[in-house]
Design a protein around this motif. Structure first.
Motif, PDB file in Angstrom:
ATOM      1  N   LEU A  57     -37.789  55.716 -51.718  1.00  0.00           N
ATOM      2  CA  LEU A  57     -36.716  54.921 -52.736  1.00  0.00           C
ATOM      3  C   LEU A  57     -36.001  53.878 -52.020  1.00  0.00           C
ATOM      4  O   LEU A  57     -35.384  52.829 -52.342  1.00  0.00           O
ATOM      5  N   ARG A  58     -35.260  54.498 -51.029  1.00  0.00           N
ATOM      6  CA  ARG A  58     -34.238  53.749 -50.193  1.00  0.00           C
ATOM      7  C   ARG A  58     -34.723  52.273 -49.641  1.00  0.00           C
ATOM      8  O   ARG A  58     -33.843  51.445 -49.653  1.00  0.00           O
ATOM      9  N   ASN A  59     -35.895  52.466 -49.213  1.00  0.00           N
ATOM     10  CA  ASN A  59     -36.463  51.252 -48.392  1.00  0.00           C
ATOM     11  C   ASN A  59     -37.540  50.518 -49.410  1.00  0.00           C
ATOM     12  O   ASN A  59     -38.287  49.764 -48.523  1.00  0.00           O
ATOM     13  N   SER A  60     -37.767  50.765 -50.439  1.00  0.00           N
ATOM     14  CA  SER A  60     -38.768  50.077 -51.255  1.00  0.00           C
ATOM     15  C   SER A  60     -38.507  48.894 -51.513  1.00  0.00           C
ATOM     16  O   SER A  60     -37.419  48.499 -51.869  1.00  0.00           O
ATOM     17  N   THR A  61     -39.515  48.082 -51.554  1.00  0.00           N
ATOM     18  CA  THR A  61     -39.365  46.357 -52.033  1.00  0.00           C
ATOM     19  C   THR A  61     -39.660  46.444 -53.451  1.00  0.00           C
ATOM     20  O   THR A  61     -39.525  45.408 -53.967  1.00  0.00           O
ATOM     21  N   ASN A  62     -40.064  47.500 -54.230  1.00  0.00           N
ATOM     22  CA  ASN A  62     -39.910  47.680 -55.641  1.00  0.00           C
ATOM     23  C   ASN A  62     -39.518  49.094 -56.149  1.00  0.00           C
ATOM     24  O   ASN A  62     -40.435  50.072 -56.306  1.00  0.00           O
ATOM     25  N   ARG A  63     -38.422  49.262 -56.028  1.00  0.00           N
ATOM     26  CA  ARG A  63     -37.600  50.522 -56.558  1.00  0.00           C
ATOM     27  C   ARG A  63     -37.846  50.869 -57.992  1.00  0.00           C
ATOM     28  O   ARG A  63     -38.309  51.996 -58.116  1.00  0.00           O
ATOM     29  N   PHE A  64     -38.233  50.212 -58.670  1.00  0.00           N
ATOM     30  CA  PHE A  64     -38.587  50.415 -60.034  1.00  0.00           C
ATOM     31  C   PHE A  64     -39.899  51.375 -60.045  1.00  0.00           C
ATOM     32  O   PHE A  64     -40.161  52.272 -60.597  1.00  0.00           O
ATOM     33  N   GLU A  65     -41.051  50.851 -59.504  1.00  0.00           N
ATOM     34  CA  GLU A  65     -42.287  51.294 -59.352  1.00  0.00           C
ATOM     35  C   GLU A  65     -42.393  52.655 -58.223  1.00  0.00           C
ATOM     36  O   GLU A  65     -43.053  53.355 -58.687  1.00  0.00           O
ATOM     37  N   ALA A  66     -41.570  52.411 -57.480  1.00  0.00           N
ATOM     38  CA  ALA A  66     -41.496  53.668 -56.376  1.00  0.00           C
ATOM     39  C   ALA A  66     -40.913  54.715 -56.972  1.00  0.00           C
ATOM     40  O   ALA A  66     -41.167  56.284 -56.921  1.00  0.00           O
ATOM     41  N   ARG A 102     -44.098  57.729 -49.229  1.00  0.00           N
ATOM     42  CA  ARG A 102     -45.592  57.889 -49.476  1.00  0.00           C
ATOM     43  C   ARG A 102     -46.525  56.836 -48.871  1.00  0.00           C
ATOM     44  O   ARG A 102     -45.856  55.803 -48.327  1.00  0.00           O
ATOM     45  N   ALA A 103     -47.600  57.072 -48.907  1.00  0.00           N
ATOM     46  CA  ALA A 103     -48.442  56.176 -48.295  1.00  0.00           C
ATOM     47  C   ALA A 103     -48.344  54.754 -48.811  1.00  0.00           C
ATOM     48  O   ALA A 103     -48.451  54.720 -50.124  1.00  0.00           O
ATOM     49  N   GLY A 104     -48.672  53.816 -48.188  1.00  0.00           N
ATOM     50  CA  GLY A 104     -48.586  52.380 -48.454  1.00  0.00           C
ATOM     51  C   GLY A 104     -47.198  51.820 -49.207  1.00  0.00           C
ATOM     52  O   GLY A 104     -46.312  52.714 -48.869  1.00  0.00           O
ATOM     53  N   ASP A 105     -47.063  50.745 -49.442  1.00  0.00           N
ATOM     54  CA  ASP A 105     -45.801  50.119 -49.819  1.00  0.00           C
ATOM     55  C   ASP A 105     -46.149  48.903 -50.809  1.00  0.00           C
ATOM     56  O   ASP A 105     -47.057  48.436 -50.879  1.00  0.00           O
ATOM     57  N   PHE A 106     -45.198  48.245 -51.477  1.00  0.00           N
ATOM     58  CA  PHE A 106     -45.166  47.194 -52.294  1.00  0.00           C
ATOM     59  C   PHE A 106     -45.110  45.747 -51.416  1.00  0.00           C
ATOM     60  O   PHE A 106     -44.165  45.931 -50.511  1.00  0.00           O
ATOM     61  N   PRO A 108     -44.184  42.466 -52.447  1.00  0.00           N
ATOM     62  CA  PRO A 108     -43.758  41.495 -53.530  1.00  0.00           C
ATOM     63  C   PRO A 108     -43.972  40.003 -53.206  1.00  0.00           C
ATOM     64  O   PRO A 108     -44.144  38.928 -54.220  1.00  0.00           O
ATOM     65  N   TRP A 109     -44.339  39.695 -51.829  1.00  0.00           N
ATOM     66  CA  TRP A 109     -44.633  38.092 -51.451  1.00  0.00           C
ATOM     67  C   TRP A 109     -45.958  37.715 -51.745  1.00  0.00           C
ATOM     68  O   TRP A 109     -46.270  36.717 -51.660  1.00  0.00           O
ATOM     69  N   HIS A 110     -46.666  38.756 -52.565  1.00  0.00           N
ATOM     70  CA  HIS A 110     -48.133  38.200 -52.838  1.00  0.00           C
ATOM     71  C   HIS A 110     -48.187  37.627 -54.350  1.00  0.00           C
ATOM     72  O   HIS A 110     -48.898  37.188 -54.743  1.00  0.00           O
ATOM     73  N   GLY A 111     -46.631  37.779 -55.023  1.00  0.00           N
ATOM     74  CA  GLY A 111     -46.547  37.138 -56.176  1.00  0.00           C
ATOM     75  C   GLY A 111     -46.143  38.134 -57.283  1.00  0.00           C
ATOM     76  O   GLY A 111     -46.603  39.191 -56.962  1.00  0.00           O
ATOM     77  N   PRO A 112     -45.631  37.642 -58.416  1.00  0.00           N
ATOM     78  CA  PRO A 112     -45.461  38.653 -59.452  1.00  0.00           C
ATOM     79  C   PRO A 112     -46.413  39.446 -60.178  1.00  0.00           C
ATOM     80  O   PRO A 112     -46.374  40.597 -60.683  1.00  0.00           O
ATOM     81  N   ARG A 113     -47.701  38.861 -59.940  1.00  0.00           N
ATOM     82  CA  ARG A 113     -48.588  39.668 -60.416  1.00  0.00           C
ATOM     83  C   ARG A 113     -49.211  40.862 -59.750  1.00  0.00           C
ATOM     84  O   ARG A 113     -50.053  41.850 -59.974  1.00  0.00           O
ATOM     85  N   ALA A 114     -48.884  40.856 -58.357  1.00  0.00           N
ATOM     86  CA  ALA A 114     -49.102  41.883 -57.514  1.00  0.00           C
ATOM     87  C   ALA A 114     -48.097  42.792 -57.015  1.00  0.00           C
ATOM     88  O   ALA A 114     -48.068  43.460 -56.200  1.00  0.00           O
ATOM     89  N   SER A 115     -46.927  42.570 -57.322  1.00  0.00           N
ATOM     90  CA  SER A 115     -45.639  43.036 -56.981  1.00  0.00           C
ATOM     91  C   SER A 115     -45.380  44.704 -57.366  1.00  0.00           C
ATOM     92  O   SER A 115     -44.634  45.286 -56.760  1.00  0.00           O
ATOM     93  N   ASP A 116     -46.357  45.116 -58.400  1.00  0.00           N
ATOM     94  CA  ASP A 116     -46.368  46.526 -58.625  1.00  0.00           C
ATOM     95  C   ASP A 116     -47.483  47.163 -58.164  1.00  0.00           C
ATOM     96  O   ASP A 116     -47.845  48.349 -58.513  1.00  0.00           O
ATOM     97  N   ILE A 117     -48.405  46.467 -57.153  1.00  0.00           N
ATOM     98  CA  ILE A 117     -49.331  46.999 -56.797  1.00  0.00           C
ATOM     99  C   ILE A 117     -49.051  47.944 -55.345  1.00  0.00           C
ATOM    100  O   ILE A 117     -48.379  47.090 -54.363  1.00  0.00           O
ATOM    101  N   ARG A 118     -49.489  48.863 -55.235  1.00  0.00           N
ATOM    102  CA  ARG A 118     -48.977  49.572 -53.552  1.00  0.00           C
ATOM    103  C   ARG A 118     -50.077  49.246 -52.945  1.00  0.00           C
ATOM    104  O   ARG A 118     -51.319  49.649 -53.047  1.00  0.00           O
ATOM    105  N   ILE A 119     -49.921  48.585 -51.775  1.00  0.00           N
ATOM    106  CA  ILE A 119     -50.935  48.085 -50.651  1.00  0.00           C
ATOM    107  C   ILE A 119     -50.983  49.056 -49.589  1.00  0.00           C
ATOM    108  O   ILE A 119     -49.933  49.897 -48.911  1.00  0.00           O
ATOM    109  N   MET A 120     -52.213  49.551 -49.194  1.00  0.00           N
ATOM    110  CA  MET A 120     -52.184  50.615 -48.104  1.00  0.00           C
ATOM    111  C   MET A 120     -52.528  50.054 -47.049  1.00  0.00           C
ATOM    112  O   MET A 120     -53.649  49.251 -46.876  1.00  0.00           O
ATOM    113  N   ARG A 121     -51.965  49.982 -45.951  1.00  0.00           N
ATOM    114  CA  ARG A 121     -51.919  49.650 -44.558  1.00  0.00           C
ATOM    115  C   ARG A 121     -51.599  50.604 -43.570  1.00  0.00           C
ATOM    116  O   ARG A 121     -50.870  51.453 -43.845  1.00  0.00           O
TER     117      ARG A 121
END
Length: 190
Positions: A57-66, A102-106, A108-121
């Motif tokens: 939560l502290r380092n999330s780029t999308n705290r709402f989803e996290a 948690r694994a992955g992160d958000f 948001p620079w992919h745009g508003p349609r992808a800002s709530d998708i957890r990306i696995m890298r």
């Protein structure tokens, strides 16, 4: 028999909808009413620090989803079930989740349609820091410490029996690995 007016029926419908919506609202791990420990049951007790302090939560780029959902509670239940299988008769174990990422992160620079998708890298591995105390049947502490769990190769390994659709599969694998590799050795040594 008294007839209800349209206005009364409309008001009753709105109140019913509001109460159902309130019950169905997604729960957050930071909810002040959310528990911070599992109810006492069996030889393993699990509690956790305030999720607001977790790296997730502290380092999330999308705290709402996290913070959405009940994932801390789910991981605690999983840790309990996993560790119970390893304990010897009479032994107890106290676990405290100190930090979770948690694994992955958000991204948001992919745009508003992808800002709530957890990306696995690979650069977003799962991490859990926990403290534990293993006690014998007499209540004496046999072993205690802190474990820093991390899987940098989480995308390249097998998640074991976990479902590929389980959003917590990588974190559960960390717990399984700790129980199997570290906790089991400590139990056997005592």
């Amino acid at each position: 028999m008294r007839r209800l007016s349209t206005r009364s029926l409309l008001l009753a419908g709105l109140l019913a909808t509001a109460s159902v919506t309130a019950l169905a609202a997604p729960r957050t791990v930071t909810d002040p009413q959310a528990p911070r420990a599992l109810e006492a049951a069996g030889p393993v007790s699990v509690k956790w620090n305030d999720p607001k302090t977790f790296t997730e939560l502290r380092n999330s780029t999308n705290r709402f989803e996290a913070e959405r959902g009940n994932w801390v509670y789910q991981l605690a239940e999983y840790a309990r079930r996993s560790a119970e299988k390893t304990l010897q008769p009479g032994q107890t174990l106290d676990i405290t989740f100190v930090d979770i990422k948690r694994a992955g992160d958000f991204e948001p620079w992919h745009g508003p349609r992808a800002s709530d998708i957890r990306i696995m890298r690979d650069i977003y591995p799962p991490r859990i820091t926990l403290q534990y105390a293993l006690k014998g049947a007499d209540g004496q502490v046999l072993d205690q410490g802190e474990a820093a769990l991390r899987d940098s190769g989480f995308l390249h390994g097998s998640t074991g029996m976990q479902s590929s659709s389980d959003p917590l599969r990588y974190e559960k694998k960390l717990i399984d690995d700790w129980v199997r590799r570290d906790l089991a050795k400590r139990i056997a040594a005592n």
